[in-house]
Motif scaffolding. Structure first.
Motif, PDB file in Angstrom:
ATOM      1  N   ALA A  27       0.833  -1.207   0.000  1.00 49.69           N
ATOM      2  CA  ALA A  27       0.000   0.000   0.000  1.00 49.69           C
ATOM      3  C   ALA A  27       0.866   1.255   0.000  1.00 49.69           C
ATOM      4  N   THR A  28       2.003   1.195   0.672  1.00 44.24           N
ATOM      5  CA  THR A  28       2.924   2.338   0.693  1.00 44.24           C
ATOM      6  C   THR A  28       3.528   2.563  -0.688  1.00 44.24           C
ATOM      7  N   LEU A  29       3.949   1.485  -1.334  1.00 51.25           N
ATOM      8  CA  LEU A  29       4.575   1.595  -2.652  1.00 51.25           C
ATOM      9  C   LEU A  29       3.611   2.054  -3.741  1.00 51.25           C
ATOM     10  N   GLU A  30       2.295   1.922  -3.496  1.00 50.52           N
ATOM     11  CA  GLU A  30       1.294   2.397  -4.451  1.00 50.52           C
ATOM     12  C   GLU A  30       1.255   3.922  -4.537  1.00 50.52           C
ATOM     13  N   VAL A  31       1.723   4.592  -3.502  1.00 56.77           N
ATOM     14  CA  VAL A  31       1.630   6.054  -3.439  1.00 56.77           C
ATOM     15  C   VAL A  31       2.741   6.679  -4.279  1.00 56.77           C
ATOM     16  N   ASP A  32       2.343   7.549  -5.194  1.00 50.15           N
ATOM     17  CA  ASP A  32       3.293   8.233  -6.063  1.00 50.15           C
ATOM     18  C   ASP A  32       4.166   9.167  -5.228  1.00 50.15           C
ATOM     19  N   GLY A  33       5.476   9.019  -5.351  1.00 53.66           N
ATOM     20  CA  GLY A  33       6.420   9.828  -4.586  1.00 53.66           C
ATOM     21  C   GLY A  33       7.243   9.002  -3.622  1.00 53.66           C
ATOM     22  N   VAL A  34       6.831   7.746  -3.408  1.00 55.32           N
ATOM     23  CA  VAL A  34       7.605   6.841  -2.563  1.00 55.32           C
ATOM     24  C   VAL A  34       8.592   6.120  -3.464  1.00 55.32           C
ATOM     25  N   LYS A  35       9.867   6.323  -3.210  1.00 58.30           N
ATOM     26  CA  LYS A  35      10.902   5.676  -4.016  1.00 58.30           C
ATOM     27  C   LYS A  35      11.052   4.209  -3.626  1.00 58.30           C
ATOM     28  N   GLU A  36      11.149   3.975  -2.318  1.00 58.27           N
ATOM     29  CA  GLU A  36      11.300   2.607  -1.828  1.00 58.27           C
ATOM     30  C   GLU A  36      11.022   2.543  -0.344  1.00 58.27           C
ATOM     31  N   ILE A  37      10.897   1.328   0.154  1.00 55.38           N
ATOM     32  CA  ILE A  37      10.766   1.074   1.581  1.00 55.38           C
ATOM     33  C   ILE A  37      12.191   0.889   2.095  1.00 55.38           C
ATOM     34  N   SER A  38      12.496   1.501   3.233  1.00 56.23           N
ATOM     35  CA  SER A  38      13.871   1.521   3.722  1.00 56.23           C
ATOM     36  C   SER A  38      14.065   0.618   4.929  1.00 56.23           C
ATOM     37  N   THR A  39      15.257   0.034   5.028  1.00 57.02           N
ATOM     38  CA  THR A  39      15.623  -0.730   6.218  1.00 57.02           C
ATOM     39  C   THR A  39      16.369   0.129   7.218  1.00 57.02           C
ATOM     40  N   GLY A  40      16.616   1.369   6.861  1.00 59.44           N
ATOM     41  CA  GLY A  40      17.251   2.288   7.792  1.00 59.44           C
ATOM     42  C   GLY A  40      18.772   2.288   7.757  1.00 59.44           C
ATOM     43  N   ASN A  41      19.387   1.505   6.863  1.00 63.10           N
ATOM     44  CA  ASN A  41      20.848   1.532   6.795  1.00 63.10           C
ATOM     45  C   ASN A  41      21.297   2.692   5.914  1.00 63.10           C
ATOM     46  N   ALA A  42      22.465   3.222   6.187  1.00 63.21           N
ATOM     47  CA  ALA A  42      22.943   4.384   5.458  1.00 63.21           C
ATOM     48  C   ALA A  42      24.250   4.080   4.740  1.00 63.21           C
ATOM     49  N   GLY A  43      24.177   3.930   3.441  1.00 59.16           N
ATOM     50  CA  GLY A  43      25.368   3.786   2.605  1.00 59.16           C
ATOM     51  C   GLY A  43      26.269   2.638   2.993  1.00 59.16           C
ATOM     52  N   VAL A  44      27.578   2.854   2.821  1.00 57.11           N
ATOM     53  CA  VAL A  44      28.571   1.819   3.089  1.00 57.11           C
ATOM     54  C   VAL A  44      28.599   1.454   4.563  1.00 57.11           C
ATOM     55  N   GLN A  45      28.419   2.451   5.415  1.00 60.94           N
ATOM     56  CA  GLN A  45      28.429   2.180   6.847  1.00 60.94           C
ATOM     57  C   GLN A  45      27.332   1.177   7.208  1.00 60.94           C
ATOM     58  N   GLY A  46      26.196   1.275   6.553  1.00 56.70           N
ATOM     59  CA  GLY A  46      25.090   0.358   6.798  1.00 56.70           C
ATOM     60  C   GLY A  46      25.407  -1.070   6.414  1.00 56.70           C
ATOM     61  N   LEU A  47      26.293  -1.267   5.434  1.00 53.68           N
ATOM     62  CA  LEU A  47      26.665  -2.616   5.023  1.00 53.68           C
ATOM     63  C   LEU A  47      27.376  -3.369   6.133  1.00 53.68           C
ATOM     64  N   PHE A  48      28.129  -2.645   6.972  1.00 54.12           N
ATOM     65  CA  PHE A  48      28.885  -3.283   8.039  1.00 54.12           C
ATOM     66  C   PHE A  48      28.065  -3.504   9.301  1.00 54.12           C
ATOM     67  N   HIS A  49      26.884  -2.926   9.350  1.00 52.03           N
ATOM     68  CA  HIS A  49      26.045  -3.042  10.535  1.00 52.03           C
ATOM     69  C   HIS A  49      24.723  -3.736  10.212  1.00 52.03           C
ATOM     70  N   ARG A  50      24.748  -4.709   9.340  1.00 52.10           N
ATOM     71  CA  ARG A  50      23.519  -5.381   8.921  1.00 52.10           C
ATOM     72  C   ARG A  50      22.793  -6.050  10.088  1.00 52.10           C
ATOM     73  N   VAL A  51      23.501  -6.376  11.137  1.00 54.40           N
ATOM     74  CA  VAL A  51      22.868  -7.012  12.283  1.00 54.40           C
ATOM     75  C   VAL A  51      21.847  -6.074  12.920  1.00 54.40           C
ATOM     76  N   ASN A  52      22.084  -4.765  12.853  1.00 57.11           N
ATOM     77  CA  ASN A  52      21.228  -3.790  13.508  1.00 57.11           C
ATOM     78  C   ASN A  52      20.141  -3.221  12.601  1.00 57.11           C
ATOM     79  N   LEU A  53      19.895  -3.833  11.458  1.00 59.59           N
ATOM     80  CA  LEU A  53      18.884  -3.307  10.547  1.00 59.59           C
ATOM     81  C   LEU A  53      17.502  -3.374  11.178  1.00 59.59           C
ATOM     82  N   GLN A  54      16.750  -2.309  10.972  1.00 61.12           N
ATOM     83  CA  GLN A  54      15.372  -2.298  11.414  1.00 61.12           C
ATOM     84  C   GLN A  54      14.504  -2.920  10.342  1.00 61.12           C
ATOM     85  N   LYS A  55      13.387  -3.462  10.757  1.00 60.35           N
ATOM     86  CA  LYS A  55      12.427  -3.931   9.773  1.00 60.35           C
ATOM     87  C   LYS A  55      11.853  -2.702   9.082  1.00 60.35           C
TER      88      LYS A  55
END
Length: 122
Positions: A27-55
């Motif tokens: 339902a969120t992705l149906e709305v025009d203007g939403v690029k994607e659903i996010s897991t909250g990780n930020a760039g390269v730093q997020g790759l190293f902290h995958r354990v702490n990803l939020q749903k």
């Protein structure tokens, strides 16, 4: 967590929180203007902290009432408050219509803004 309705004729009904999260995501992705659903990780730093990803979509129940939190990335140039209101309306109505579960709140977390696509050089 699952919502159970044992008052059904001929058996019971269980709806998983994962199913509600999937409905909210779509339902969120149906709305025009939403690029994607996010897991909250930020760039390269997020790759190293995958354990702490939020749903990206979190569903919490209080009795038989759901509270949904969605993390999104918006398209650049969009007005965020009206976009979030549209998402809230769409998620709430979709979940309630498909599952008959009352949704008390739909929280939107804007986790980022998508960069504009580069214009091709001619």
């Amino acid at each position: 967590m699952e919502v159970t309705d044992s008052g059904r004729v001929g058996g019971g009904l269980q709806i998983s929180a994962d199913v509600i999260a999937k409905i909210a995501r779509l339902a969120t992705l149906e709305v025009d203007g939403v690029k994607e659903i996010s897991t909250g990780n930020a760039g390269v730093q997020g790759l190293f902290h995958r354990v702490n990803l939020q749903k990206p979509v979190l569903v919490q129940f209080t009795e038989d009432v759901a509270e949904i939190t969605v993390h999104i990335i918006v398209d650049y140039g969009r007005k965020i408050p009206p976009l979030c209101e549209k998402i809230q309306e769409n998620v709430k109505s979709s979940v309630q219509n498909m599952t008959s579960i009352t949704v008390s709140k739909v929280n939107i977390v804007v986790a980022g803004v998508a960069q504009e696509a580069a214009q091709p050089v001619e």
